[in-house]
Design a protein around this motif. Structure first.
Motif, PDB file in Angstrom:
ATOM      1  N   ASN A  17      41.907  26.648  17.977  1.00  0.00           N
ATOM      2  CA  ASN A  17      42.095  25.210  17.825  1.00  0.00           C
ATOM      3  C   ASN A  17      42.678  24.968  16.436  1.00  0.00           C
ATOM      4  O   ASN A  17      42.119  25.425  15.437  1.00  0.00           O
ATOM      5  CB  ASN A  17      40.760  24.481  17.993  1.00  0.00           C
ATOM      6  N   TYR A  18      43.810  24.257  16.361  1.00  0.00           N
ATOM      7  CA  TYR A  18      44.422  23.925  15.073  1.00  0.00           C
ATOM      8  C   TYR A  18      43.682  22.797  14.361  1.00  0.00           C
ATOM      9  O   TYR A  18      43.813  22.636  13.160  1.00  0.00           O
ATOM     10  CB  TYR A  18      45.882  23.491  15.284  1.00  0.00           C
ATOM     11  N   ASN A  19      42.910  22.013  15.097  1.00  0.00           N
ATOM     12  CA  ASN A  19      42.244  20.829  14.563  1.00  0.00           C
ATOM     13  C   ASN A  19      40.946  21.208  13.845  1.00  0.00           C
ATOM     14  O   ASN A  19      39.982  21.637  14.478  1.00  0.00           O
ATOM     15  CB  ASN A  19      41.968  19.856  15.714  1.00  0.00           C
ATOM     16  N   LYS A  20      40.912  21.010  12.522  1.00  0.00           N
ATOM     17  CA  LYS A  20      39.712  21.329  11.735  1.00  0.00           C
ATOM     18  C   LYS A  20      38.509  20.508  12.179  1.00  0.00           C
ATOM     19  O   LYS A  20      37.371  20.947  12.067  1.00  0.00           O
ATOM     20  CB  LYS A  20      39.966  21.053  10.241  1.00  0.00           C
ATOM     21  N   GLU A  21      38.760  19.306  12.683  1.00  0.00           N
ATOM     22  CA  GLU A  21      37.688  18.419  13.131  1.00  0.00           C
ATOM     23  C   GLU A  21      37.315  18.660  14.586  1.00  0.00           C
ATOM     24  O   GLU A  21      36.356  18.087  15.087  1.00  0.00           O
ATOM     25  CB  GLU A  21      38.106  16.950  12.941  1.00  0.00           C
ATOM     26  N   GLY A  22      38.086  19.484  15.268  1.00  0.00           N
ATOM     27  CA  GLY A  22      37.828  19.761  16.676  1.00  0.00           C
ATOM     28  C   GLY A  22      36.781  20.846  16.838  1.00  0.00           C
ATOM     29  O   GLY A  22      36.086  21.232  15.895  1.00  0.00           O
ATOM     30  N   GLU A  23      36.694  21.337  18.048  1.00  0.00           N
ATOM     31  CA  GLU A  23      35.793  22.455  18.331  1.00  0.00           C
ATOM     32  C   GLU A  23      36.379  23.281  19.471  1.00  0.00           C
ATOM     33  O   GLU A  23      37.198  22.797  20.248  1.00  0.00           O
ATOM     34  CB  GLU A  23      34.384  21.977  18.665  1.00  0.00           C
ATOM     35  N   ASP A  66      37.263  21.964  23.297  1.00  0.00           N
ATOM     36  CA  ASP A  66      37.751  20.597  23.505  1.00  0.00           C
ATOM     37  C   ASP A  66      39.178  20.647  24.052  1.00  0.00           C
ATOM     38  O   ASP A  66      39.753  21.719  24.250  1.00  0.00           O
ATOM     39  CB  ASP A  66      37.619  19.751  22.238  1.00  0.00           C
ATOM     40  N   GLU A  67      39.764  19.473  24.300  1.00  0.00           N
ATOM     41  CA  GLU A  67      41.066  19.417  24.972  1.00  0.00           C
ATOM     42  C   GLU A  67      42.212  20.008  24.156  1.00  0.00           C
ATOM     43  O   GLU A  67      43.273  20.314  24.710  1.00  0.00           O
ATOM     44  CB  GLU A  67      41.397  17.991  25.392  1.00  0.00           C
ATOM     45  N   SER A  68      42.027  20.205  22.860  1.00  0.00           N
ATOM     46  CA  SER A  68      43.100  20.796  22.057  1.00  0.00           C
ATOM     47  C   SER A  68      42.936  22.314  21.886  1.00  0.00           C
ATOM     48  O   SER A  68      43.701  22.940  21.155  1.00  0.00           O
ATOM     49  CB  SER A  68      43.202  20.106  20.698  1.00  0.00           C
ATOM     50  N   THR A  69      41.975  22.904  22.582  1.00  0.00           N
ATOM     51  CA  THR A  69      41.772  24.359  22.531  1.00  0.00           C
ATOM     52  C   THR A  69      42.899  25.072  23.272  1.00  0.00           C
ATOM     53  O   THR A  69      43.280  24.680  24.368  1.00  0.00           O
ATOM     54  CB  THR A  69      40.416  24.743  23.153  1.00  0.00           C
ATOM     55  N   TRP A 124      45.034  33.266   9.162  1.00  0.00           N
ATOM     56  CA  TRP A 124      46.489  33.109   9.144  1.00  0.00           C
ATOM     57  C   TRP A 124      47.055  32.165  10.196  1.00  0.00           C
ATOM     58  O   TRP A 124      48.188  31.714  10.068  1.00  0.00           O
ATOM     59  CB  TRP A 124      47.186  34.465   9.285  1.00  0.00           C
ATOM     60  N   ALA A 125      46.283  31.839  11.232  1.00  0.00           N
ATOM     61  CA  ALA A 125      46.907  31.127  12.347  1.00  0.00           C
ATOM     62  C   ALA A 125      46.330  29.747  12.646  1.00  0.00           C
ATOM     63  O   ALA A 125      47.090  28.819  12.918  1.00  0.00           O
ATOM     64  CB  ALA A 125      46.833  31.986  13.615  1.00  0.00           C
ATOM     65  N   VAL A 126      45.021  29.604  12.656  1.00  0.00           N
ATOM     66  CA  VAL A 126      44.395  28.368  13.136  1.00  0.00           C
ATOM     67  C   VAL A 126      43.164  28.034  12.317  1.00  0.00           C
ATOM     68  O   VAL A 126      42.636  28.866  11.585  1.00  0.00           O
ATOM     69  CB  VAL A 126      43.984  28.501  14.632  1.00  0.00           C
ATOM     70  N   SER A 127      42.687  26.811  12.490  1.00  0.00           N
ATOM     71  CA  SER A 127      41.459  26.397  11.797  1.00  0.00           C
ATOM     72  C   SER A 127      40.219  27.016  12.426  1.00  0.00           C
ATOM     73  O   SER A 127      39.275  27.376  11.728  1.00  0.00           O
ATOM     74  CB  SER A 127      41.320  24.870  11.841  1.00  0.00           C
ATOM     75  N   LEU A 128      40.198  27.102  13.758  1.00  0.00           N
ATOM     76  CA  LEU A 128      39.030  27.597  14.481  1.00  0.00           C
ATOM     77  C   LEU A 128      39.446  28.653  15.495  1.00  0.00           C
ATOM     78  O   LEU A 128      40.469  28.503  16.164  1.00  0.00           O
ATOM     79  CB  LEU A 128      38.348  26.447  15.227  1.00  0.00           C
ATOM     80  N   ALA A 129      38.643  29.698  15.612  1.00  0.00           N
ATOM     81  CA  ALA A 129      38.927  30.731  16.614  1.00  0.00           C
ATOM     82  C   ALA A 129      37.623  31.285  17.168  1.00  0.00           C
ATOM     83  O   ALA A 129      36.591  31.312  16.486  1.00  0.00           O
ATOM     84  CB  ALA A 129      39.748  31.868  16.002  1.00  0.00           C
TER      85      ALA A 129
END
Length: 195
Positions: A88-94, A97-100, A70-75
């Motif tokens: 992390n909202y970025n599906k390509e992130g991990e 990373d800096e967007s965590t 319901w909230a984010v791409s990665l948790a």
């Protein structure tokens, strides 16, 4: 003086809108109010009722699967006192990373209360980062009956000043969208916004 008057007017209009919509669940699913009755601080209060059992709401807020539905791409969830919820909202992130986004689990009472504190990155204004140790989100979970749950969220530690007041609209809008996603996921199986 002008900022205080504007803050007071905003609070009055918010409280009036909140009171008028409190009994009408069909029009407004999430209710938001800013409480600035304490001279130095504001509390952002947000409430909603969802038509599912308490266990479902608790699991959505405390598990990796729940957050990713319901909230984010990665948790990544280490659910314990002094644990973390890293997202992390970025599906390509991990994760890492800096967007965590890192939420620290300050404390909890199973299926009753959860207190979180965000680690504020450079994406937040400097004045908020300076106040980070005083900013908390307390979430209360209340079973209304076996098929309905009330959730009450309290954003605590915002200072009652012009800088924070200007951010309240952003926080209210973002939190309301997140809660609408949670409600949609719990009641229909799909969030209103897909991550």
């Amino acid at each position: 003086m002008k900022a205080n008057l504007l803050s007071l007017l905003f609070l009055c209009f918010s409280a009036l809108a909140f009171a008028q919509n409190m009994d009408d669940d069909s029009e407004m699913r999430v209710k938001s109010v800013i409480d600035s009755s304490k001279a130095d601080n504001m509390i952002l209060k947000q409430f909603f009722v969802v038509n599912v059992p308490l266990d479902s709401v608790w699991n959505a807020c405390t598990t990796k699967k729940g957050w990713e539905n319901w909230a984010v791409s990665l948790a990544e969830v280490d659910f314990r006192i002094n644990g973390t919820i890293r997202t992390n909202y970025n599906k390509e992130g991990e994760i890492g990373d800096e967007s965590t986004i890192t939420l620290h689990i300050v404390n909890y009472i199973p299926k009753r209360m959860l207190t979180l504190q965000a680690h504020l990155t450079n994406n937040f204004p400097e004045f908020m980062r300076e106040d980070e140790k005083n900013l908390f989100n307390m979430i209360l979970f209340e079973e209304i009956n076996g098929k309905k749950t009330k959730v009450s969220s309290y954003g605590i530690g915002y200072k009652n000043n012009e800088k924070y007041m200007s951010l309240m609209k952003f926080f209210i809008q973002g939190n309301e969208q997140s809660y609408l996603n949670l409600i949609s996921y719990l009641e229909t199986g799909k969030p209103s916004v897909d991550y």
